[in-house]
Design a protein around this motif. Sequence first.
Motif, PDB file in Angstrom:
ATOM      1  N   TYR A  87       0.850  -1.191   0.000  1.00  0.00           N
ATOM      2  CA  TYR A  87       0.000   0.000   0.000  1.00  0.00           C
ATOM      3  C   TYR A  87       0.883   1.238   0.000  1.00  0.00           C
ATOM      4  CZ  TYR A  87      -3.530  -3.393   1.389  1.00  0.00           C
ATOM      5  OH  TYR A  87      -4.363  -4.482   1.433  1.00  0.00           O
ATOM      6  N   THR A 141      -1.934   5.882   2.121  1.00  0.00           N
ATOM      7  CA  THR A 141      -3.067   5.115   2.642  1.00  0.00           C
ATOM      8  C   THR A 141      -3.029   5.027   4.163  1.00  0.00           C
ATOM      9  OG1 THR A 141      -1.858   3.034   2.352  1.00  0.00           O
ATOM     10  CG2 THR A 141      -3.321   3.711   0.553  1.00  0.00           C
ATOM     11  N   TYR A 199      -5.153   2.800   7.513  1.00  0.00           N
ATOM     12  CA  TYR A 199      -5.952   1.619   7.832  1.00  0.00           C
ATOM     13  C   TYR A 199      -6.880   1.951   8.988  1.00  0.00           C
ATOM     14  CZ  TYR A 199      -7.070  -3.168   9.227  1.00  0.00           C
ATOM     15  OH  TYR A 199      -7.723  -4.336   9.547  1.00  0.00           O
ATOM     16  N   ILE A 244     -10.324   0.520  11.312  1.00  0.00           N
ATOM     17  CA  ILE A 244     -11.247  -0.548  11.704  1.00  0.00           C
ATOM     18  C   ILE A 244     -12.575   0.083  12.105  1.00  0.00           C
ATOM     19  CG2 ILE A 244     -11.753  -2.274  13.496  1.00  0.00           C
ATOM     20  CD1 ILE A 244      -9.679  -3.406  11.819  1.00  0.00           C
ATOM     21  N   GLY A 297     -12.191  -3.926   8.190  1.00  0.00           N
ATOM     22  CA  GLY A 297     -10.919  -3.229   8.050  1.00  0.00           C
ATOM     23  C   GLY A 297     -10.887  -2.589   6.677  1.00  0.00           C
ATOM     24  N   LEU A 298     -10.557  -1.303   6.628  1.00  0.00           N
ATOM     25  CA  LEU A 298     -10.536  -0.580   5.358  1.00  0.00           C
ATOM     26  C   LEU A 298      -9.181   0.097   5.164  1.00  0.00           C
ATOM     27  CD1 LEU A 298     -13.999   1.214   5.639  1.00  0.00           C
ATOM     28  CD2 LEU A 298     -13.493  -0.900   4.387  1.00  0.00           C
ATOM     29  N   VAL A 299      -8.608  -0.065   3.981  1.00  0.00           N
ATOM     30  CA  VAL A 299      -7.421   0.677   3.583  1.00  0.00           C
ATOM     31  C   VAL A 299      -7.940   1.820   2.712  1.00  0.00           C
ATOM     32  CG1 VAL A 299      -5.242   0.636   2.317  1.00  0.00           C
ATOM     33  CG2 VAL A 299      -5.956  -1.369   3.653  1.00  0.00           C
ATOM     34  N   ASP A 345      -8.860  -1.184  -0.230  1.00  0.00           N
ATOM     35  CA  ASP A 345      -8.964  -2.595   0.123  1.00  0.00           C
ATOM     36  C   ASP A 345      -9.874  -2.714   1.333  1.00  0.00           C
ATOM     37  OD1 ASP A 345      -8.577  -5.325  -0.036  1.00  0.00           O
ATOM     38  OD2 ASP A 345      -6.410  -5.253   0.276  1.00  0.00           O
ATOM     39  N   ASP A 386     -11.706  -5.788   4.302  1.00  0.00           N
ATOM     40  CA  ASP A 386     -11.873  -7.142   4.819  1.00  0.00           C
ATOM     41  C   ASP A 386     -12.841  -7.064   5.990  1.00  0.00           C
ATOM     42  OD1 ASP A 386     -11.589  -9.875   5.016  1.00  0.00           O
ATOM     43  OD2 ASP A 386      -9.408  -9.820   5.216  1.00  0.00           O
ATOM     44  N   LYS A 442     -15.827  -7.236   0.431  1.00  0.00           N
ATOM     45  CA  LYS A 442     -14.722  -6.539  -0.235  1.00  0.00           C
ATOM     46  C   LYS A 442     -15.227  -5.866  -1.513  1.00  0.00           C
ATOM     47  CE  LYS A 442     -10.609  -8.340  -0.107  1.00  0.00           C
ATOM     48  NZ  LYS A 442      -9.174  -8.284  -0.149  1.00  0.00           N
ATOM     49  N   TYR A 491     -12.417   8.036  10.106  1.00  0.00           N
ATOM     50  CA  TYR A 491     -11.685   8.655   8.993  1.00  0.00           C
ATOM     51  C   TYR A 491     -11.796  10.175   9.081  1.00  0.00           C
ATOM     52  CZ  TYR A 491     -10.631  10.309   4.310  1.00  0.00           C
ATOM     53  OH  TYR A 491     -10.112  10.997   3.244  1.00  0.00           O
TER      54      TYR A 491
END
Length: 105
Positions: free
Chosen positions: A2, A6, A8, A10, A31-33, A43, A45, A58, A99
């Motif tokens: 990454y 970026t 990360y 949660i 989990g977001l990138v 990305d 998950d 995803k 975010y």
Amino acid sequence: MYSKNTIYIIGDAKTSSNNPITQKFNAFFIGLVIDRKSGLIMDADCSATISLTEKFVKSLFIGQSINDTENVTTEIETRYFGSSQKALVVAFKNASIKYQQIVEV
């Protein structure tokens, strides 16, 4: 893997007590990138008990904007009909709030 742009994040939410995710993880997590500047989700998950769920979740998030909670929520509500649908929406909104707090600094 990454870029340095970026971050990360949660997002988490509670699920019903009879949900297999709750029995395995005690909560639901995504989990977001995210690209820090654009808000684009690169990305994703989640804590799921079935790998197909992880793949589908995803596909719901990658390419979306973390800032577009209304569209992403609609996407979840019209396409994801797993028992953790509500938890997925809450976890996404939780990640979106985190975010906003990060990029305001």
